[in-house]
Design an enzyme around this catalytic site. Sequence first.
Site, PDB file in Angstrom:
ATOM      1  NE  ARG A  85      34.651 -52.489 -50.340  1.00 57.62           N
ATOM      2  CZ  ARG A  85      34.515 -53.659 -50.897  1.00 57.62           C
ATOM      3  NH1 ARG A  85      33.785 -54.583 -50.298  1.00 57.62           N
ATOM      4  NH2 ARG A  85      35.090 -53.930 -52.038  1.00 57.62           N
ATOM      5  NE  ARG A  94      37.790 -55.102 -50.150  1.00 61.17           N
ATOM      6  CZ  ARG A  94      37.690 -55.784 -51.252  1.00 61.17           C
ATOM      7  NH1 ARG A  94      36.957 -56.852 -51.295  1.00 61.17           N
ATOM      8  NH2 ARG A  94      38.285 -55.417 -52.356  1.00 61.17           N
ATOM      9  CG  ASP A  97      34.486 -58.027 -49.250  1.00 61.74           C
ATOM     10  OD1 ASP A  97      33.793 -57.369 -50.046  1.00 61.74           O
ATOM     11  OD2 ASP A  97      35.084 -59.063 -49.579  1.00 61.74           O
ATOM     12  CG  ASP A  99      32.125 -60.939 -51.577  1.00 57.04           C
ATOM     13  OD1 ASP A  99      31.853 -59.867 -52.148  1.00 57.04           O
ATOM     14  OD2 ASP A  99      33.289 -61.300 -51.332  1.00 57.04           O
TER      15      ASP A  99
END
Length: 164
Positions: A85, A94, A97, A99
Amino acid sequence: MSVRPAYVALGSNLGPRARRIDAAVRALSRLPRTRLLAVSPLYESAAVGGPPQPRYLNAVARLRTALSPLALLVWLKRLEARAGRRPGPRWGPRPLDCDLLFYGRLRLRDRLLELPHPRALERSFVLRPLADLRPRGLAGEPHGPALRRRLDAARPDVVEYRRR
């Protein structure tokens, strides 16, 4: 620092999506002072926002960690970078990812991190995997009672991914 539960959303829409998420899960299991407790099945969904792009695969991992939320965020950003990334458009495609959705009951508003994640319960590609990990909701955690109601109202375009 005490040990806290944490939930991490994982997504990929570039390259070998399932393999990237599997590699991220293996890396999460090796984080210092952290124990991987469970991982949801993979779900596939359309991208939300951003330019036209391929569909995403998504999952959520449940951890117990003694890392601080900011230290955990640093590790997550390292995983993303290792997967290839690079900085790009907001909500763009992407390879990986990661989170941080929840960190115990902590509420945090920092320039680097907001907890609980401000859009976690707006996204069906996060709600469905969360519901798999906590079928009765996230009792005792932020937004817990709202999980089932929001899941019932979630977009139907999130489907469980069947590995080939």
